[in-house]
Design a protein around this motif. Structure first.
Motif, PDB file in Angstrom:
ATOM      1  N   ILE A 154       0.881  -1.294  -0.023  1.00  0.00           N
ATOM      2  CA  ILE A 154      -0.131  -0.047   0.095  1.00  0.00           C
ATOM      3  C   ILE A 154       0.836   1.254  -0.014  1.00  0.00           C
ATOM      4  CG2 ILE A 154      -1.596   1.389   1.242  1.00  0.00           C
ATOM      5  CD1 ILE A 154      -3.135  -1.320   2.135  1.00  0.00           C
ATOM      6  N   ILE A 155       1.998   1.182   0.663  1.00  0.00           N
ATOM      7  CA  ILE A 155       2.908   2.363   0.601  1.00  0.00           C
ATOM      8  C   ILE A 155       3.395   2.484  -0.891  1.00  0.00           C
ATOM      9  CG2 ILE A 155       5.021   3.178   1.652  1.00  0.00           C
ATOM     10  CD1 ILE A 155       4.923   1.514   4.297  1.00  0.00           C
ATOM     11  N   LEU A 192      -1.279   5.036 -12.836  1.00  0.00           N
ATOM     12  CA  LEU A 192      -2.934   4.440 -12.463  1.00  0.00           C
ATOM     13  C   LEU A 192      -3.023   3.214 -12.343  1.00  0.00           C
ATOM     14  CD1 LEU A 192      -5.758   5.437 -11.189  1.00  0.00           C
ATOM     15  CD2 LEU A 192      -6.386   5.591 -13.594  1.00  0.00           C
ATOM     16  N   LYS A 193      -2.448   2.495 -13.409  1.00  0.00           N
ATOM     17  CA  LYS A 193      -2.224   1.192 -13.373  1.00  0.00           C
ATOM     18  C   LYS A 193      -1.639   0.440 -12.253  1.00  0.00           C
ATOM     19  CE  LYS A 193      -2.160  -2.308 -17.008  1.00  0.00           C
ATOM     20  NZ  LYS A 193      -1.342  -2.962 -18.101  1.00  0.00           N
ATOM     21  N   ILE A 194      -0.498   0.986 -12.101  1.00  0.00           N
ATOM     22  CA  ILE A 194       0.198   0.433 -10.884  1.00  0.00           C
ATOM     23  C   ILE A 194      -0.556   0.803  -9.525  1.00  0.00           C
ATOM     24  CG2 ILE A 194       2.335   0.729  -9.499  1.00  0.00           C
ATOM     25  CD1 ILE A 194       3.848   1.450 -12.470  1.00  0.00           C
ATOM     26  N   HIS A 195      -0.812   1.786  -9.313  1.00  0.00           N
ATOM     27  CA  HIS A 195      -1.682   2.304  -8.129  1.00  0.00           C
ATOM     28  C   HIS A 195      -2.766   1.316  -8.081  1.00  0.00           C
ATOM     29  CE1 HIS A 195      -3.413   4.947  -5.186  1.00  0.00           C
ATOM     30  NE2 HIS A 195      -4.458   5.148  -6.032  1.00  0.00           N
ATOM     31  N   LYS A 196      -3.491   0.998  -8.965  1.00  0.00           N
ATOM     32  CA  LYS A 196      -4.728   0.210  -8.924  1.00  0.00           C
ATOM     33  C   LYS A 196      -4.401  -1.264  -8.711  1.00  0.00           C
ATOM     34  CE  LYS A 196      -7.027   0.996 -13.010  1.00  0.00           C
ATOM     35  NZ  LYS A 196      -8.201   0.966 -13.891  1.00  0.00           N
ATOM     36  N   THR A 197      -3.558  -1.709  -9.413  1.00  0.00           N
ATOM     37  CA  THR A 197      -2.997  -3.255  -9.315  1.00  0.00           C
ATOM     38  C   THR A 197      -2.453  -3.509  -7.929  1.00  0.00           C
ATOM     39  OG1 THR A 197      -2.487  -3.172 -11.728  1.00  0.00           O
ATOM     40  CG2 THR A 197      -2.182  -4.913 -10.647  1.00  0.00           C
ATOM     41  N   VAL A 198      -1.305  -2.661  -7.456  1.00  0.00           N
ATOM     42  CA  VAL A 198      -0.612  -2.750  -6.249  1.00  0.00           C
ATOM     43  C   VAL A 198      -1.483  -2.741  -5.019  1.00  0.00           C
ATOM     44  CG1 VAL A 198       1.185  -1.988  -4.855  1.00  0.00           C
ATOM     45  CG2 VAL A 198       1.333  -2.185  -7.433  1.00  0.00           C
ATOM     46  N   THR A 250     -11.807   2.801   0.628  1.00  0.00           N
ATOM     47  CA  THR A 250     -11.055   3.647  -0.266  1.00  0.00           C
ATOM     48  C   THR A 250     -11.142   3.052  -1.846  1.00  0.00           C
ATOM     49  OG1 THR A 250      -9.810   4.651   1.578  1.00  0.00           O
ATOM     50  CG2 THR A 250      -8.808   4.725  -0.807  1.00  0.00           C
ATOM     51  N   MET A 251     -10.967   1.870  -1.796  1.00  0.00           N
ATOM     52  CA  MET A 251     -10.688   0.837  -3.025  1.00  0.00           C
ATOM     53  C   MET A 251     -12.201   1.002  -3.957  1.00  0.00           C
ATOM     54  SD  MET A 251      -8.836  -2.517  -3.450  1.00  0.00           S
ATOM     55  CE  MET A 251     -10.210  -3.607  -3.162  1.00  0.00           C
ATOM     56  N   ILE A 305      -6.098  -7.471  -0.857  1.00  0.00           N
ATOM     57  CA  ILE A 305      -6.411  -8.942  -0.841  1.00  0.00           C
ATOM     58  C   ILE A 305      -5.408  -9.538   0.151  1.00  0.00           C
ATOM     59  CG2 ILE A 305      -6.473 -11.092  -2.050  1.00  0.00           C
ATOM     60  CD1 ILE A 305      -7.524  -9.206  -4.494  1.00  0.00           C
ATOM     61  N   GLY A 306      -4.035  -9.346   0.161  1.00  0.00           N
ATOM     62  CA  GLY A 306      -3.184  -9.800   0.760  1.00  0.00           C
ATOM     63  C   GLY A 306      -3.616  -9.381   2.449  1.00  0.00           C
ATOM     64  N   ALA A 307      -3.935  -8.251   2.694  1.00  0.00           N
ATOM     65  CA  ALA A 307      -4.272  -7.727   4.272  1.00  0.00           C
ATOM     66  C   ALA A 307      -5.579  -8.830   4.460  1.00  0.00           C
ATOM     67  CB  ALA A 307      -4.504  -6.377   4.008  1.00  0.00           C
ATOM     68  N   ALA A 308      -6.673  -8.822   3.744  1.00  0.00           N
ATOM     69  CA  ALA A 308      -7.946  -9.549   4.113  1.00  0.00           C
ATOM     70  C   ALA A 308      -7.560 -10.909   4.473  1.00  0.00           C
ATOM     71  CB  ALA A 308      -8.668  -9.588   2.798  1.00  0.00           C
ATOM     72  N   ALA A 309      -6.487 -11.705   3.749  1.00  0.00           N
ATOM     73  CA  ALA A 309      -6.156 -12.900   4.200  1.00  0.00           C
ATOM     74  C   ALA A 309      -5.306 -12.825   5.209  1.00  0.00           C
ATOM     75  CB  ALA A 309      -4.972 -13.328   2.895  1.00  0.00           C
ATOM     76  N   GLY A 310      -4.451 -11.819   5.620  1.00  0.00           N
ATOM     77  CA  GLY A 310      -3.534 -11.692   6.889  1.00  0.00           C
ATOM     78  C   GLY A 310      -4.583 -11.747   7.975  1.00  0.00           C
TER      79      GLY A 310
END
Ligand code: HEM
Ligand code: HEM
Length: 130
Positions: A17-18, A34-40, A85-86, A46-51
């Protein structure tokens, strides 16, 4: 095992996220920001949700109380606000009131990141590293 995965996934997704927010703040001149911002940011969320699911399973398995503590509450709030936010990130292109949605996305995004960092610090305090 589940607890280690919590720490690992949360650390990686916070870095993600940083990086994602940095792309929007400092690399706007590059045409694919924007592509990088969106994808990353999407993958990191999703990783945070899994964590969080990992630590939820861990706490259930130890018979502990859920969300009882500052780290746990700020962590959950951070995740929910990143998810909103997403949603606003995708919605801003379709919304009638674009400037308001954009401004909310920016401010909620900055706030979410601050809360992620606070959760990390409180988490490190919980495991006696700081
Ligand atoms: C270095 C990073 C982190 C460490 C060391 C850490 C550590 C911990 C610890 C010790 C617990 C409590 C486990 C228990 O009660 O037995 C916990 C729970 C939790 N953590 Fe973290 N954490 C970290 C990062 C994060 C981040 C970045 C978030 C969210 C943005 C987060 C969200 C949560 C949540 C929501 C819970 C509570 C789950 C529940 O009560 O069911 N953590 N974490
Ligand atoms: C966790 C997810 C996300 C976070 C934390 C986040 C955070 C941010 C932040 C802090 C900014 C403002 C940067 C600045 O100028 O200071 C921003 C801008 C922007 N973000 Fe996101 N973002 C996320 C996901 C998304 C997604 C999924 C999209 C698109 C589908 C998106 C589209 C945009 C756009 C278009 C801007 C520029 C807005 C403007 O200039 O007013 N964001 N984001």
């Amino acid at each position: 095992m589940f607890f280690t995965l919590h720490i690992l996934l949360m650390a990686i997704s916070t870095f993600g996220i940083i990086a994602g927010v940095s792309a929007a703040m400092f690399f706007r001149k590059k045409k694919n920001w924007l592509k990088i911002h969106k994808t990353v940011n999407l993958i990191s969320s999703i990783g945070a949700a899994a964590g969080i699911v990992m630590v939820f399973i861990y706490i259930t398995s130890t018979g502990g109380e859920h969300f009882d503590g500052f780290h746990q509450i700020i962590g959950l709030t951070a995740f929910i606000s990143a998810a909103v936010t997403m949603f606003l990130g995708f919605y801003q292109f379709k919304a009638k009131n674009k400037p308001a949605i954009r401004a909310t996305h920016r401010w909620l995004g900055r706030l979410s990141l601050m809360m992620f960092l606070t959760a990390i610090i409180m988490g490190l305090i919980l495991i006696n590293i700081i």
